[in-house]
Design a protein around this motif. Structure first.
Motif, PDB file in Angstrom:
ATOM      1  N   THR A  86      -4.098  -1.886  -7.521  1.00  0.00           N
ATOM      2  CA  THR A  86      -5.535  -2.165  -7.464  1.00  0.00           C
ATOM      3  C   THR A  86      -6.180  -1.523  -6.241  1.00  0.00           C
ATOM      4  O   THR A  86      -7.341  -1.116  -6.281  1.00  0.00           O
ATOM      5  CB  THR A  86      -5.790  -3.689  -7.466  1.00  0.00           C
ATOM      6  OG1 THR A  86      -7.182  -3.931  -7.572  1.00  0.00           O
ATOM      7  CG2 THR A  86      -5.266  -4.345  -6.219  1.00  0.00           C
ATOM      8  N   VAL A  87      -5.421  -1.400  -5.119  1.00  0.00           N
ATOM      9  CA  VAL A  87      -5.950  -0.704  -3.942  1.00  0.00           C
ATOM     10  C   VAL A  87      -6.156   0.779  -4.261  1.00  0.00           C
ATOM     11  O   VAL A  87      -7.154   1.388  -3.852  1.00  0.00           O
ATOM     12  CB  VAL A  87      -5.003  -0.889  -2.741  1.00  0.00           C
ATOM     13  CG1 VAL A  87      -5.378   0.054  -1.604  1.00  0.00           C
ATOM     14  CG2 VAL A  87      -5.040  -2.334  -2.265  1.00  0.00           C
ATOM     15  N   ARG A  88      -5.224   1.370  -5.001  1.00  0.00           N
ATOM     16  CA  ARG A  88      -5.350   2.774  -5.379  1.00  0.00           C
ATOM     17  C   ARG A  88      -6.595   2.989  -6.249  1.00  0.00           C
ATOM     18  O   ARG A  88      -7.314   3.994  -6.090  1.00  0.00           O
ATOM     19  CB  ARG A  88      -4.103   3.242  -6.128  1.00  0.00           C
ATOM     20  CG  ARG A  88      -4.105   4.746  -6.422  1.00  0.00           C
ATOM     21  CD  ARG A  88      -2.906   5.186  -7.239  1.00  0.00           C
ATOM     22  NE  ARG A  88      -1.655   4.922  -6.528  1.00  0.00           N
ATOM     23  CZ  ARG A  88      -0.812   3.938  -6.820  1.00  0.00           C
ATOM     24  NH1 ARG A  88      -1.089   3.100  -7.827  1.00  0.00           N
ATOM     25  NH2 ARG A  88       0.294   3.761  -6.141  1.00  0.00           N
ATOM     26  N   LEU A 107      -2.443   1.902   1.813  1.00  0.00           N
ATOM     27  CA  LEU A 107      -1.856   2.119   0.490  1.00  0.00           C
ATOM     28  C   LEU A 107      -0.386   2.514   0.610  1.00  0.00           C
ATOM     29  O   LEU A 107       0.466   2.009  -0.144  1.00  0.00           O
ATOM     30  CB  LEU A 107      -2.647   3.193  -0.253  1.00  0.00           C
ATOM     31  CG  LEU A 107      -2.133   3.590  -1.635  1.00  0.00           C
ATOM     32  CD1 LEU A 107      -2.109   2.392  -2.573  1.00  0.00           C
ATOM     33  CD2 LEU A 107      -2.978   4.710  -2.218  1.00  0.00           C
ATOM     34  N   SER A 108      -0.061   3.387   1.560  1.00  0.00           N
ATOM     35  CA  SER A 108       1.339   3.804   1.747  1.00  0.00           C
ATOM     36  C   SER A 108       2.209   2.624   2.169  1.00  0.00           C
ATOM     37  O   SER A 108       3.343   2.472   1.693  1.00  0.00           O
ATOM     38  CB  SER A 108       1.410   4.915   2.794  1.00  0.00           C
ATOM     39  OG  SER A 108       0.663   6.045   2.381  1.00  0.00           O
ATOM     40  N   ALA A 109       1.680   1.762   3.048  1.00  0.00           N
ATOM     41  CA  ALA A 109       2.446   0.597   3.498  1.00  0.00           C
ATOM     42  C   ALA A 109       2.711  -0.366   2.348  1.00  0.00           C
ATOM     43  O   ALA A 109       3.815  -0.927   2.233  1.00  0.00           O
ATOM     44  CB  ALA A 109       1.693  -0.106   4.629  1.00  0.00           C
ATOM     45  N   LEU A 110       1.737  -0.567   1.485  1.00  0.00           N
ATOM     46  CA  LEU A 110       1.925  -1.453   0.329  1.00  0.00           C
ATOM     47  C   LEU A 110       2.929  -0.863  -0.651  1.00  0.00           C
ATOM     48  O   LEU A 110       3.755  -1.591  -1.232  1.00  0.00           O
ATOM     49  CB  LEU A 110       0.580  -1.691  -0.362  1.00  0.00           C
ATOM     50  CG  LEU A 110      -0.456  -2.525   0.415  1.00  0.00           C
ATOM     51  CD1 LEU A 110      -1.785  -2.554  -0.333  1.00  0.00           C
ATOM     52  CD2 LEU A 110       0.048  -3.950   0.620  1.00  0.00           C
ATOM     53  N   GLU A 111       2.868   0.453  -0.858  1.00  0.00           N
ATOM     54  CA  GLU A 111       3.809   1.092  -1.783  1.00  0.00           C
ATOM     55  C   GLU A 111       5.236   1.047  -1.233  1.00  0.00           C
ATOM     56  O   GLU A 111       6.200   0.895  -2.008  1.00  0.00           O
ATOM     57  CB  GLU A 111       3.377   2.537  -2.028  1.00  0.00           C
ATOM     58  CG  GLU A 111       2.101   2.654  -2.865  1.00  0.00           C
ATOM     59  CD  GLU A 111       1.649   4.092  -3.034  1.00  0.00           C
ATOM     60  OE1 GLU A 111       0.875   4.357  -3.958  1.00  0.00           O
ATOM     61  OE2 GLU A 111       2.082   4.944  -2.223  1.00  0.00           O
TER      62      GLU A 111
END
Length: 663
Positions: free
Chosen positions: A422-424, A409-413
């Motif tokens: 949607t991952v969150r 999630l951090s990498a996508l953000e």
């Protein structure tokens, strides 16, 4: 004398049909409505799950123009339609049998006096006398005469002693009548019995169709086990599973069952080419593992049944997330996947009955791989592809390579990727289970004794990745109140007969994140107590659901479960392990080492010996009675001390006086 007559007007047959339909339709309708009231309306809110639930609902219910109904729904519609028609017919029927009431015929009150009855009868006789009433098209002479006879009989029933006695005793002013027993069959059916075709139809129905249905039901039930699978499938499970069964052996045992569980497709030849292409792709992706499963799935004579091959190809196509073009193959794959939970549950019962720990855990874990469409022997980082829209290539492209979902999630953000939202959502409803506490308890005992009834009490909650489970700071009094509240709840649950603590309203888990599963899926978990050293299941596993999510604002943000079993017959220390295995989320299980100490009953529970009984005090009642009997008593220490002190004083005084005399 009783006279039997057939239901020429159809009254009795209509009411019999209404009663018969009501006894069947009402319970079926109530059960259908009851299931509908328990529908789950919440769950994972990621776009993939929302779309999957919409497609599943469309497949199950159909569209507005072409709705899909089950056989039960069709039966209820037809049954209630017949019930409505029969009720309408019954409302139009004229009922001739009723209780004879002369007061109703005369149109007077039952409290009227004899004088009032006579006066009213004279008025009616003048009004309805056949000589004074002219017949019309609607009122015939026979109807007029019948009305006058009824009035006369009603009057005499109230004034003549003999006729009144007949009315009160036989419900008829003319005395006892012949009893007519109605049969709920119209006369045309009885008349048709003399027809050869009707007799032939009766013979086919009761001599052929009925025995055929009963025989089919009887032998069909004998072919099914209590787990709902074919008896030959259960036999294959017993032969295929072993104490150290690998994942390939578990999958091959599952594949063998499809020879009897899924009928062979009619258009098998039309989709053969696509199946061959799928198998080639599977061999490229999975390799030796699929080849080993194929080898184990063959019969003893080396035959590889068509149904088994198709089932294995479609299962591995699902596990490797290969797209299928053929609509018939898609439907067949959906049917096979929806059959796997039932088959795996039967296979689990076979393994648990033999107390084998390794295959039991392997079967449980295979459920989650099927739910998330992941191959069982995939590398650990592949489990991160459970997240919506995240592939293995995405995981490999991140630097540094993530190991946890929060890192993905951090990498996508950081990249500003639109999939982060949607991952969150998926992570916020993730089913990562946490063992809050687990302990062995015996009701009313401080220690666990041999062969006692033991309860394994387990407290569980769900803590999604990255969630904060630290409770806010509270005062000392508030902390004490929370502890006392939880202790009281624990004691009440331990004394109850429930296996799971009551869940507060609105705390259920809802639908799980499973976008690749062909239907809505509610997550469940297994509680397994095992001995890893001996590879044994200590207690038969139980299946649980609705573990609440952690809530720092709640005094009790977990749910308590318990397993009851009988303790070992001998004393000792037993080191076991508790497993909490998910059937939906891959690699999201928890475990905890537990130690059970079996001890002898405490010495306080044994009767003391005579040597351990202390002597009574001298000044007590028991001491005085013992002294009178010549028994030993305990003297008071303070008196003896005082006496000894007094003697010492006197001796010192004597010494001092003797010294003075000498001087």
């Amino acid at each position: 004398m009783a006279a039997y007559e057939y239901d020429e007007s159809g009254v009795m047959a209509t009411y019999f049909l209404i009663t018969f339909l009501a006894l069947i339709l009402i319970p079926l309708t109530l059960t259908s409505l009851g299931k509908g009231s328990e529908k789950v309306t919440h769950g994972c809110d990621c776009e993939a799950c929302v779309e999957q639930r919409a497609q599943s609902k469309k497949r199950e219910q159909g569209s507005l123009l072409s709705p899909k109904f089950t056989k039960k729904t069709y039966f209820l519609i037809v049954g209630w339609t017949i019930f409505a028609l029969a009720s309408y017919r019954a409302s139009k029927l004229k009922i001739t049998s009723k209780v004879y009431d002369p007061f109703e015929i005369l149109g007077i009150s039952s409290s009227a006096t004899e004088k009032e009855i006579k006066s009213h009868y004279k008025k009616l006789s003048r009004a309805f006398h056949p000589d004074k009433v002219k017949p019309t098209a609607e009122l015939t002479l026979e109807a007029i005469q019948d009305k006058f006879v009824q009035i006369t009989k009603a009057y005499k029933s109230l004034t003549d002693e003999t006729i009144r006695k007949n009315w009160l005793e036989w419900n008829n002013p003319d005395g006892p009548q012949s009893t007519s027993m109605g049969i709920a069959l119209p006369p045309w059916i009885v008349a048709a019995q003399n027809n050869i075709w009707v007799l032939g139809a009766y013979g086919l129905l009761f001599g052929g169709a009925l025995p055929l249905l009963v025989g089919r039901w009887w032998f069909g039930n004998r072919q099914k086990t209590k787990d709902g699978i074919h008896a030959k499938s259960a036999a294959a499970f017993f032969k295929s599973i072993s104490e150290e069964a690998t994942t390939e052996e578990v999958v091959s045992a599952l594949g063998k069952a499809f020879k009897w569980e899924i009928p062979e497709s009619k258009d098998a030849q039309s989709a053969a080419a696509e199946l061959d292409e799928l198998e080639k792709t599977i061999l490229q992706k999975v390799g030796q593992q699929y080849a080993e499963v194929r080898k184990l799935t063959r019969d003893v004579d080396g035959e590889f049944h068509v149904s088994r091959r198709r089932a294995l190809i479609l299962i591995y196509a699902h596990l490797t997330r290969l797209p299928i073009k053929s609509t018939s193959l898609q439907n067949e794959q959906r049917q096979i996947l929806l059959q796997t939970p039932l088959l795996l549950n039967a296979l689990l019962n076979v393994s648990a009955a033999r107390n084998w720990l390794t295959p039991t855990l392997g079967i449980m874990r295979l459920n989650s791989y099927l739910a998330q469409a992941l191959p069982p022997h995939a590398p650990p980082r592949v489990r991160l592809t459970q997240l919506p829209g995240v592939s293995k290539a995405d995981i490999d492209s991140f630097t540094p390579r993530p190991r946890e979902m929060t890192e993905v999630l951090s990498a996508l953000e950081e990249k500003g990727d639109g999939r982060a939202g949607t991952v969150r959502k998926a992570i916020s409803k993730w089913g990562r289970v946490e063992i809050v506490d687990a302990a062995f308890k015996v009701i009313g005992e401080r220690v666990v004794t041999p062969s006692s009834i033991i309860f394994l009490v387990v407290k569980l909650r769900l803590t999604p990745p990255g969630s904060n489970t630290e409770r806010k700071d509270v005062s000392v009094d508030e902390a004490k109140r929370i502890v006392q509240y939880n202790d009281k709840k624990d004691e009440e649950f331990l004394l109850s007969k429930q296996e799971a603590e009551d869940l507060p309203k609105g705390r259920s888990t809802g639908w799980a994140h499973a976008p690749h599963w062909p239907s809505n899926r509610k997550p469940t978990w297994w509680l397994v107590l095992g001995d890893e050293k001996q590879n044994r299941v200590v207690v038969p596993p139980i299946r649980i659901s609705d573990i609440p999510y952690a809530d720092t604002e709640s005094d009790r943000d977990y749910r308590t479960y318990k397993i009851q079993f009988q303790g070992p017959p001998s004393t000792g220390v037993f080191t076991w392990k508790l497993f909490v295995v998910s059937d939906t989320f891959v690699a999201e299980e928890a475990s905890k080492d537990l130690t059970l100490s079996i001890e002898h009953p405490p010495a306080a529970d044994q009767e003391p010996s005579e040597d351990e009984i202390s002597e009574p005090d001298e000044d007590s009642l028991a001491g005085q009675m013992a002294a009178m009997r010549g028994g030993p008593v305990k003297k008071r220490k303070d008196e003896s001390d005082e006496e000894s002190g007094t003697d010492d004083d006197e001796s010192s005084d004597d010494d001092s006086s003797s010294d003075s005399d000498s001087d």
